[in-house]
Write an enzyme that holds these catalytic residues in place. Sequence first.
Site, PDB file in Angstrom:
ATOM      1  N   VAL A   1      26.836   6.781  24.397  1.00  0.00           N
ATOM      2  CA  VAL A   1      25.686   7.655  24.181  1.00  0.00           C
ATOM      3  C   VAL A   1      25.682   8.816  25.189  1.00  0.00           C
ATOM      4  O   VAL A   1      25.571   9.982  24.815  1.00  0.00           O
ATOM      5  CB  VAL A   1      24.367   6.842  24.295  1.00  0.00           C
ATOM      6  CG1 VAL A   1      23.155   7.749  24.368  1.00  0.00           C
ATOM      7  CG2 VAL A   1      24.238   5.894  23.104  1.00  0.00           C
TER       8      VAL A   1
ATOM      9  N   ASP B   1      28.277   8.483  36.664  1.00  0.00           N
ATOM     10  CA  ASP B   1      28.482   7.092  36.236  1.00  0.00           C
ATOM     11  C   ASP B   1      28.955   6.298  37.454  1.00  0.00           C
ATOM     12  O   ASP B   1      29.705   6.826  38.286  1.00  0.00           O
ATOM     13  CB  ASP B   1      29.553   7.043  35.124  1.00  0.00           C
ATOM     14  CG  ASP B   1      29.449   5.770  34.293  1.00  0.00           C
ATOM     15  OD1 ASP B   1      29.142   5.865  33.095  1.00  0.00           O
ATOM     16  OD2 ASP B   1      29.676   4.671  34.850  1.00  0.00           O
TER      17      ASP B   1
ATOM     18  N   ARG C   1      36.048   5.501  35.031  1.00  0.00           N
ATOM     19  CA  ARG C   1      35.541   6.377  33.965  1.00  0.00           C
ATOM     20  C   ARG C   1      35.459   7.834  34.458  1.00  0.00           C
ATOM     21  O   ARG C   1      35.874   8.761  33.764  1.00  0.00           O
ATOM     22  CB  ARG C   1      34.162   5.855  33.537  1.00  0.00           C
ATOM     23  CG  ARG C   1      33.448   6.667  32.492  1.00  0.00           C
ATOM     24  CD  ARG C   1      33.926   6.327  31.106  1.00  0.00           C
ATOM     25  NE  ARG C   1      33.073   6.869  30.055  1.00  0.00           N
ATOM     26  CZ  ARG C   1      33.547   7.307  28.901  1.00  0.00           C
ATOM     27  NH1 ARG C   1      34.840   7.256  28.653  1.00  0.00           N
ATOM     28  NH2 ARG C   1      32.736   7.773  27.979  1.00  0.00           N
TER      29      ARG C   1
ATOM     30  N   THR D   1      21.814  -1.790  27.352  1.00  0.00           N
ATOM     31  CA  THR D   1      20.700  -2.757  27.309  1.00  0.00           C
ATOM     32  C   THR D   1      21.137  -3.965  26.475  1.00  0.00           C
ATOM     33  O   THR D   1      20.718  -4.113  25.325  1.00  0.00           O
ATOM     34  CB  THR D   1      19.424  -2.105  26.724  1.00  0.00           C
ATOM     35  OG1 THR D   1      19.786  -1.338  25.565  1.00  0.00           O
ATOM     36  CG2 THR D   1      18.735  -1.211  27.720  1.00  0.00           C
TER      37      THR D   1
ATOM     38  N   THR E   1      17.935   1.849  24.242  1.00  0.00           N
ATOM     39  CA  THR E   1      17.059   1.122  23.318  1.00  0.00           C
ATOM     40  C   THR E   1      16.408  -0.029  24.078  1.00  0.00           C
ATOM     41  O   THR E   1      17.106  -0.841  24.701  1.00  0.00           O
ATOM     42  CB  THR E   1      17.875   0.564  22.132  1.00  0.00           C
ATOM     43  OG1 THR E   1      18.640   1.625  21.592  1.00  0.00           O
ATOM     44  CG2 THR E   1      16.966  -0.028  21.076  1.00  0.00           C
TER      45      THR E   1
ATOM     46  N   CYS F   1      24.113  -2.911  19.112  1.00  0.00           N
ATOM     47  CA  CYS F   1      22.779  -2.389  18.770  1.00  0.00           C
ATOM     48  C   CYS F   1      22.064  -3.318  17.793  1.00  0.00           C
ATOM     49  O   CYS F   1      21.153  -4.034  18.178  1.00  0.00           O
ATOM     50  CB  CYS F   1      22.908  -0.987  18.180  1.00  0.00           C
ATOM     51  SG  CYS F   1      23.401   0.241  19.398  1.00  0.00           S
TER      52      CYS F   1
ATOM     53  N   ARG G   1      33.379  -4.541  21.241  1.00  0.00           N
ATOM     54  CA  ARG G   1      32.301  -5.288  21.898  1.00  0.00           C
ATOM     55  C   ARG G   1      31.367  -5.924  20.866  1.00  0.00           C
ATOM     56  O   ARG G   1      30.887  -5.261  19.955  1.00  0.00           O
ATOM     57  CB  ARG G   1      31.498  -4.360  22.821  1.00  0.00           C
ATOM     58  CG  ARG G   1      32.298  -3.899  24.028  1.00  0.00           C
ATOM     59  CD  ARG G   1      31.499  -2.939  24.854  1.00  0.00           C
ATOM     60  NE  ARG G   1      31.129  -1.749  24.097  1.00  0.00           N
ATOM     61  CZ  ARG G   1      30.246  -0.861  24.518  1.00  0.00           C
ATOM     62  NH1 ARG G   1      29.651  -1.013  25.672  1.00  0.00           N
ATOM     63  NH2 ARG G   1      29.959   0.192  23.795  1.00  0.00           N
TER      64      ARG G   1
HETATM   65  N1  NAD Z   1      26.490   3.017  21.253  1.00  0.00           N
HETATM   66  C1  NAD Z   1      25.656   3.297  20.290  1.00  0.00           C
HETATM   67  O1  NAD Z   1      26.021   3.457  19.162  1.00  0.00           O
HETATM   68  C2  NAD Z   1      24.192   3.446  20.529  1.00  0.00           C
HETATM   69  C3  NAD Z   1      23.414   4.106  19.575  1.00  0.00           C
HETATM   70  C4  NAD Z   1      22.066   4.256  19.795  1.00  0.00           C
HETATM   71  C5  NAD Z   1      21.495   3.739  20.962  1.00  0.00           C
HETATM   72  N2  NAD Z   1      22.298   3.089  21.876  1.00  0.00           N
HETATM   73  C6  NAD Z   1      21.671   2.579  23.093  1.00  0.00           C
HETATM   74  O2  NAD Z   1      22.004   3.475  24.150  1.00  0.00           O
HETATM   75  C7  NAD Z   1      22.149   2.774  25.367  1.00  0.00           C
HETATM   76  C8  NAD Z   1      23.505   3.041  25.994  1.00  0.00           C
HETATM   77  O3  NAD Z   1      24.499   2.515  25.154  1.00  0.00           O
HETATM   78  P1  NAD Z   1      26.036   2.885  25.286  1.00  0.00           P
HETATM   79  O4  NAD Z   1      26.677   2.367  24.033  1.00  0.00           O
HETATM   80  O5  NAD Z   1      26.208   4.318  25.629  1.00  0.00           O
HETATM   81  O6  NAD Z   1      26.467   1.985  26.527  1.00  0.00           O
HETATM   82  P2  NAD Z   1      27.904   1.978  27.256  1.00  0.00           P
HETATM   83  O7  NAD Z   1      28.092   0.613  27.743  1.00  0.00           O
HETATM   84  O8  NAD Z   1      28.917   2.620  26.377  1.00  0.00           O
HETATM   85  O9  NAD Z   1      27.745   2.990  28.473  1.00  0.00           O
HETATM   86  C9  NAD Z   1      26.934   2.820  29.545  1.00  0.00           C
HETATM   87  C10 NAD Z   1      27.512   3.529  30.763  1.00  0.00           C
HETATM   88  O10 NAD Z   1      26.576   3.341  31.800  1.00  0.00           O
HETATM   89  C11 NAD Z   1      27.294   3.134  33.001  1.00  0.00           C
HETATM   90  N3  NAD Z   1      26.427   2.478  33.969  1.00  0.00           N
HETATM   91  C12 NAD Z   1      26.051   1.174  34.061  1.00  0.00           C
HETATM   92  N4  NAD Z   1      25.210   0.993  35.094  1.00  0.00           N
HETATM   93  C13 NAD Z   1      25.029   2.213  35.677  1.00  0.00           C
HETATM   94  C14 NAD Z   1      24.257   2.692  36.749  1.00  0.00           C
HETATM   95  N5  NAD Z   1      23.498   1.891  37.463  1.00  0.00           N
HETATM   96  N6  NAD Z   1      24.342   4.006  37.062  1.00  0.00           N
HETATM   97  C15 NAD Z   1      25.109   4.839  36.354  1.00  0.00           C
HETATM   98  N7  NAD Z   1      25.855   4.462  35.295  1.00  0.00           N
HETATM   99  C16 NAD Z   1      25.807   3.164  34.951  1.00  0.00           C
HETATM  100  C17 NAD Z   1      28.484   2.310  32.586  1.00  0.00           C
HETATM  101  O11 NAD Z   1      29.520   2.393  33.538  1.00  0.00           O
HETATM  102  C18 NAD Z   1      28.837   2.950  31.242  1.00  0.00           C
HETATM  103  O12 NAD Z   1      29.785   3.992  31.384  1.00  0.00           O
HETATM  104  C19 NAD Z   1      21.889   1.312  25.035  1.00  0.00           C
HETATM  105  O13 NAD Z   1      20.536   1.018  25.237  1.00  0.00           O
HETATM  106  C20 NAD Z   1      22.188   1.241  23.558  1.00  0.00           C
HETATM  107  O14 NAD Z   1      21.478   0.182  22.928  1.00  0.00           O
HETATM  108  C21 NAD Z   1      23.626   2.954  21.687  1.00  0.00           C
END
Ligand code: NAD
Length: 429
Positions: free
Chosen positions: A17, A37, A42, A87, A122, A262, A333
Amino acid sequence: MSNSKQIRLAVVGLGYVGLPIAVAWGKTKIALVLGFDINQRRIKELKKRYDRTGEVNKKDLILAKVKYSSNPKDLKWANFIVAALPTPIDRFKRPDLSYIKSAAKIIGENLSKNTIIVFESTVYPGVTEEICGPIIEKYSGLKCGKDFKIGYSPERINPGDKKHTIDKIVKVISAQDKKTLNLIEKVYGLICKAGLYKAPDIKTAEAAKVIENIQRDLNIALTNELSLIFQRMEISTKEVMKAAATKWNIQYFEPGLVSGHCIPVDPYYFTYKAQKMGYKPKIILAGRRINEYMPEYVADLTSRALKEAGKKIKDSKILVMGLTLKENVKDTRNSKIEKTIQKLKRKGVEVFGYDPLLSKKDVEKFGIKYIQNLSSFKGDGVVLAIIHNQFKKLSLVNLKRLMTNPPILIDIKSHFKNLKKDNFIYKSL
Ligand SMILES: NC(=O)c1ccc[n+]([C@@H]2O[C@H](COP(=O)([O-])OP(=O)(O)OC[C@H]3O[C@@H](n4cnc5c(N)ncnc54)[C@H](O)[C@@H]3O)[C@@H](O)[C@H]2O)c1
């Protein structure tokens, strides 16, 4: 921050995201963007303009003016922070807010006065205001609503989907007060060309996001339950759905495994909060139970097919084609095919995996044998789990060559029409 030139934007969490949003802002060249990050690997890769998730291509990474960093102190520079943290749920299916809490702490420790922080993750209604805001207050020593402001804008992007990209979908925004909402509108307006929807408050926006996924989960659960019944009636669920969907108020859904981080996860956030508030959800959790059962059902269909074919289950060789959480993405995942594989292995089946989008290491993580070229497999049956573009050209002749007679096909997505007449032992959802 009265005009967009003064925006010093930081995106915290550069995953599926966060990175596309950071790049979208970076490409406007209007806002200055910091991508932060905690994962140093990364950051190193992004500095070399490489995105391992495959969501952003090299060209866009080069075009976008984004400074990447894993140094929390750099966040002090920002006056607008967008946080997109994972999350997930824990093994008891309870919300795991540890990532969002740790990011809120980092943001708090490095917060400059008058910054706006918008959460994108989310969550259940209440997380932004009741958990994130107070953590930021605690570690910054600043007052939420006075010295800094918070907002929430849920993400709707769909990995692998190049049609519904961030610039082409309406995005919901919300904030703790009107002035902040107007500023959020200005900043998101730079990249969301399809429009913004101003929710009346943060909780409404949080709830809207989580129920989008609950509604989808339940619609698929209903279709999955229908498929469990239609299987007994020897009717194709896909054909029934196609016929039914010709009515104006019937929506078309397909049965299948509900994978990813999700849809199979977010309903538990909502039901957790509902139970905390004294209500035990019935329909939402019933839907979850059906969808959680489907991987096991696919394994049972496979053993039934082996029996019908007169083949022994123990030591039989089954090839699973497509291991990612959905078609045409590299992400594995929470791919529910893993549960099918585990169940087959417990029955003594030797399982092989073929997925052109994955490396040997990725495939072996499922505890199965890696097949690099389809032609090198000769076994008893195939489970066609998802239809990557590469699988669309699969012919029956090619499929038959992979198996001893009679060939077995478990076609989860009903890609082929019933193949009984082609002498297959054929099962689908
Ligand atoms: N992937 C999707 O399709 C999607 C779509 C809609 C909503 N979401 C929601 O968006 C949110 C993020 O999802 P995502 O898929 O991008 O997750 P992800 O796991 O791909 O990415 C999260 C990133 O956050 C970083 N991170 C973790 N802890 C951290 C911290 N303390 N400080 C800084 N960076 C940190 C991780 O290293 C990682 O690069 C979630 O709540 C998910 O439910 C995801």
